[in-house]
Design a protein around this motif. Structure first.
Motif, PDB file in Angstrom:
ATOM      1  N   TYR A 254       0.928  -1.153  -0.046  1.00 10.61           N
ATOM      2  CA  TYR A 254       0.182   0.077  -0.211  1.00 10.61           C
ATOM      3  C   TYR A 254       0.890   1.451  -0.007  1.00 10.61           C
ATOM      4  CZ  TYR A 254      -3.533  -3.200   1.375  1.00 10.61           C
ATOM      5  OH  TYR A 254      -4.574  -4.254   1.457  1.00 10.61           O
ATOM      6  N   LEU A 255       0.551   2.257  -0.808  1.00  8.68           N
ATOM      7  CA  LEU A 255       1.350   3.393  -0.735  1.00  8.68           C
ATOM      8  C   LEU A 255       0.325   4.844  -0.879  1.00  8.68           C
ATOM      9  CD1 LEU A 255       2.376   1.380  -3.283  1.00  8.68           C
ATOM     10  CD2 LEU A 255       4.310   3.140  -3.428  1.00  8.68           C
ATOM     11  N   PHE A 256       0.628   5.665   0.024  1.00 12.23           N
ATOM     12  CA  PHE A 256      -0.253   6.487   0.811  1.00 12.23           C
ATOM     13  C   PHE A 256       0.452   7.912   0.213  1.00 12.23           C
ATOM     14  CE2 PHE A 256      -1.440   3.133   3.367  1.00 12.23           C
ATOM     15  CZ  PHE A 256      -2.849   3.407   3.721  1.00 12.23           C
ATOM     16  N   ASP A 257      -0.367   8.474  -0.915  1.00 11.50           N
ATOM     17  CA  ASP A 257      -0.167   9.965  -1.435  1.00 11.50           C
ATOM     18  C   ASP A 257      -0.903  10.776  -0.590  1.00 11.50           C
ATOM     19  OD1 ASP A 257       0.502  11.995  -2.794  1.00 11.50           O
ATOM     20  OD2 ASP A 257      -0.572  11.495  -4.818  1.00 11.50           O
ATOM     21  N   THR A 258      -0.618  10.712   0.638  1.00 11.31           N
ATOM     22  CA  THR A 258      -1.527  11.501   1.607  1.00 11.31           C
ATOM     23  C   THR A 258      -0.478  11.963   2.570  1.00 11.31           C
ATOM     24  OG1 THR A 258      -1.847   9.549   3.563  1.00 11.31           O
ATOM     25  CG2 THR A 258      -3.316   9.680   1.479  1.00 11.31           C
ATOM     26  N   THR A 259      -0.920  12.835   3.720  1.00  8.53           N
ATOM     27  CA  THR A 259      -0.068  13.094   4.885  1.00  8.53           C
ATOM     28  C   THR A 259       0.151  12.264   5.593  1.00  8.53           C
ATOM     29  OG1 THR A 259      -1.841  13.777   6.243  1.00  8.53           O
ATOM     30  CG2 THR A 259      -1.266  15.474   4.684  1.00  8.53           C
ATOM     31  N   PRO A 260       1.198  12.259   6.602  1.00  9.18           N
ATOM     32  CA  PRO A 260       1.430  10.968   7.764  1.00  9.18           C
ATOM     33  C   PRO A 260       0.243  10.674   8.500  1.00  9.18           C
ATOM     34  CG  PRO A 260       3.214  12.395   7.312  1.00  9.18           C
ATOM     35  CD  PRO A 260       2.243  13.157   6.621  1.00  9.18           C
ATOM     36  N   HIS A 261      -0.474  11.946   8.958  1.00  5.03           N
ATOM     37  CA  HIS A 261      -1.541  11.953   9.832  1.00  5.03           C
ATOM     38  C   HIS A 261      -2.873  11.311   9.174  1.00  5.03           C
ATOM     39  CE1 HIS A 261       0.783  14.846  12.040  1.00  5.03           C
ATOM     40  NE2 HIS A 261       0.527  15.600  11.000  1.00  5.03           N
ATOM     41  N   THR A 262      -3.043  11.410   7.771  1.00  8.23           N
ATOM     42  CA  THR A 262      -4.047  10.490   7.010  1.00  8.23           C
ATOM     43  C   THR A 262      -3.539   8.871   7.097  1.00  8.23           C
ATOM     44  OG1 THR A 262      -4.813  12.137   5.965  1.00  8.23           O
ATOM     45  CG2 THR A 262      -5.390  10.276   4.950  1.00  8.23           C
ATOM     46  N   ALA A 263      -2.418   8.652   6.711  1.00  8.88           N
ATOM     47  CA  ALA A 263      -1.972   7.353   6.707  1.00  8.88           C
ATOM     48  C   ALA A 263      -2.302   6.578   8.112  1.00  8.88           C
ATOM     49  CB  ALA A 263      -0.495   7.079   6.329  1.00  8.88           C
ATOM     50  N   LEU A 264      -1.690   7.311   9.077  1.00 10.11           N
ATOM     51  CA  LEU A 264      -1.925   6.618  10.378  1.00 10.11           C
ATOM     52  C   LEU A 264      -3.377   6.510  10.979  1.00 10.11           C
ATOM     53  CD1 LEU A 264       0.764   8.712  12.416  1.00 10.11           C
ATOM     54  CD2 LEU A 264       1.179   6.461  11.731  1.00 10.11           C
ATOM     55  N   ASP A 265      -4.192   7.334  10.244  1.00 14.39           N
ATOM     56  CA  ASP A 265      -5.525   7.055  10.713  1.00 14.39           C
ATOM     57  C   ASP A 265      -5.911   5.749   9.802  1.00 14.39           C
ATOM     58  OD1 ASP A 265      -5.937   9.565  12.173  1.00 14.39           O
ATOM     59  OD2 ASP A 265      -6.698  10.764  10.154  1.00 14.39           O
ATOM     60  N   VAL A 266      -5.560   5.348   8.941  1.00 14.95           N
ATOM     61  CA  VAL A 266      -6.006   4.210   8.357  1.00 14.95           C
ATOM     62  C   VAL A 266      -5.226   3.122   8.792  1.00 14.95           C
ATOM     63  CG1 VAL A 266      -5.917   3.255   5.800  1.00 14.95           C
ATOM     64  CG2 VAL A 266      -6.512   5.635   6.231  1.00 14.95           C
ATOM     65  N   VAL A 267      -3.852   3.013   8.735  1.00 14.65           N
ATOM     66  CA  VAL A 267      -3.071   1.838   9.021  1.00 14.65           C
ATOM     67  C   VAL A 267      -2.185   2.260  10.240  1.00 14.65           C
ATOM     68  CG1 VAL A 267      -3.252   0.835   6.715  1.00 14.65           C
ATOM     69  CG2 VAL A 267      -1.387   2.658   7.255  1.00 14.65           C
TER      70      VAL A 267
END
Length: 482
Positions: free
Chosen positions: A256-269
């Motif tokens: 999984y690759l997140f083109d998001t902020t770190p905070h958004t990625a942490l919310d998900v995974v």
């Protein structure tokens, strides 16, 4: 099971997806918005029939020099760069503007007695634009090639000079310092600072080489369009209107690759990220914001210096001292009396953007994070100072306050369209001080502008992350080449 899922379809997300798909992997991109492109979208905003506006990015000085886009071959995918004769301009009230031509020598001549100093500062870097891009757009962890090291050393010395109070030693008049500071304010950072200076040196030099500061025919959306077309031709897919708020919104995949902020990625995974890294990522902070204003005009901007009308990009802020004061006001949480503005009229080089005599004008201004103000009147008044009669040409306008930028791009928290504060620490340790800035956990990676090398339409954050995925997850090091 899919090989990879990319969350977000900005230039970095699509760069990562296209890289993985070219390596033969099955890739799906999930995009929360109804259209792809993130900060590189060109849309009809409903302001006038047939007029399309660039939603965020409008001018692309890093695109033609980007190692990723050269590997991808944007031109071969149908993207056309249009180069204005003037890369960028800095008008003044009551006297001629400072002009950075695509031609270095024309710029040196225009700058008079500061011309030789301008040439000495930027000329050697402009002569090696791809080496400059290799240094400036690297992962901030690896050494550049031996061939690029001399250019890198020049960039470091120039940044050290222009990023400190020594920035006034080289120049004697106001035009050259203001011209360079106008470029530096693309970093949305205090002046002087090492980050703003590094931005100014790289972008300033690129303005005198290669394709200069180009505008894309038809708008910024040409880049995500080309990346998406390539992805689909390699059996990849893009699903829009698919927000990812939790792990349950993700299909099964090996990576999984997140083109998001770190905070958004942490919310998900976040539960799959180590506690140590999770704590470090929660300290990643956002910076000040921008308010975006889109205009529809009935004619070209009537700049007080006609030479400015040849430029694809115009910086409004007056002298270097005035710009530094305005940036300090923003950093202190105040709206400056004279807001810093960046302006672009794409029809200067792309007449196809004119429809029924009307043309789009792109503008943004720096504001404190989370500002709720509609800055249309303030920006209009500022343009009027340098272009008397501007208001008579405005047919329609729309402002997106900083507080609402996040509605069309979740990464733009509080209007921070750089996806993370542009400080020296957060550029070196972006998003954290780790050898691999992209890996969050086994099979989980960050690939957005919140990682190195930072913001801009260059695709390098996505490319760096994707190549790590190819090696770490799929054992395909070096196989991302066609």
């Amino acid at each position: 099971m899919l090989d990879a899922v990319v969350v977000g379809s900005g230039p970095n997300g699509l760069a990562a997806a296209a890289t993985l798909a070219r390596a033969g992997l099955m890739v799906t991109v999930l995009e929360a918005q109804p259209s792809i492109g993130g900060g590189a979208r060109t849309l009809d905003l409903g302001l006038a029939d047939g007029i399309r506006h660039d939603l965020c990015s409008a001018v692309h000085p890093m695109s033609w020099a980007s190692p990723f886009f050269n590997w991808f071959d944007l031109a071969g995918a149908g993207v056309e760069w249009l180069t204005p004769e003037v890369s960028y301009a800095q008008p003044f009230v009551g006297r001629p503007a400072a002009i950075a031509y695509h031609s270095l020598e024309a710029t040196v001549e225009r700058l008079g007695r500061d011309g030789p100093a301008w040439r000495a500062l930027l000329g050697p870097i402009a002569e090696r634009p791809y080496a400059a891009a290799e240094v400036g757009l690297g992962d901030h962890r690896s050494l550049p090639s031996l061939d690029a090291l001399p250019t890198g050393a020049r960039m470091i010395m120039a940044t050290a000079e222009q990023g400190t109070r020594a920035w006034g030693v080289r120049f004697r008049d106001q035009e050259a310092p203001a011209l360079l500071s106008g470029v530096a304010m693309h970093a949305v950072s205090e002046l002087p600072s090492l980050v703003s200076a590094g931005t100014g040196i790289l972008l300033g030099a690129l303005g005198h080489s290669g394709r200069g500061w180009p505008i894309l025919r038809g708008g910024s959306g040409a880049i995500p369009g080309a990346l998406a077309g390539d992805l689909r031709s390699n059996r990849g897919e893009i699903i829009t209107d698919h927000p990812v708020r939790s792990a349950g919104d993700l299909p099964p995949a090996r990576a999984y690759l997140f083109d998001t902020t770190p905070h958004t990625a942490l919310d998900v995974v976040g539960d799959r990220v180590s506690p140590f890294l999770r704590r470090a990522l929660t300290r990643f902070r956002h910076g000040d914001g921008v308010a975006k204003i889109d205009f529809v005009l009935s004619g070209p901007v009537p700049w007080n210096d006609p030479e400015v009308a040849r430029s694809g990009t115009v910086h409004l802020g007056g002298s270097r001292e005035e710009m530094a004061h305005a940036e300090a006001e923003v950093a202190a949480g105040r709206h400056p009396e004279h807001p810093l503005c960046l302006i672009s009229d794409p029809a200067v080089v792309d007449p196809g953007r004119v429809v029924n005599g009307l043309r789009p004008l792109w503008a943004y201004t720096h504001v404190p994070a989370g500002s709720t103000l509609d800055l249309t009147a303030a920006v209009s008044a500022e343009i009027e100072r340098y272009a008397p009669g501007f208001g008579d040409l405005v047919v329609a306008s729309r402002c997106i306050p900083a507080s609402r930028m996040v509605e069309h791009n979740q990464n733009y928290v509080g209007g921070d369209f750089t996806a993370g504060a542009m400080t020296a620490r957060q550029m070196i340790a972006r998003p954290t001080l780790r050898l691999d800035p992209y890996k969050l956990a086994t099979g989980i990676y960050l690939c957005s502008s919140s990682t190195a090398p930072g913001p801009g339409v260059h695709g390098m954050c996505g490319w760096h992350a994707a190549r790590r995925v190819l090696g770490d997850v799929f054992g395909m090091r070096g196989s991302d080449q066609r």
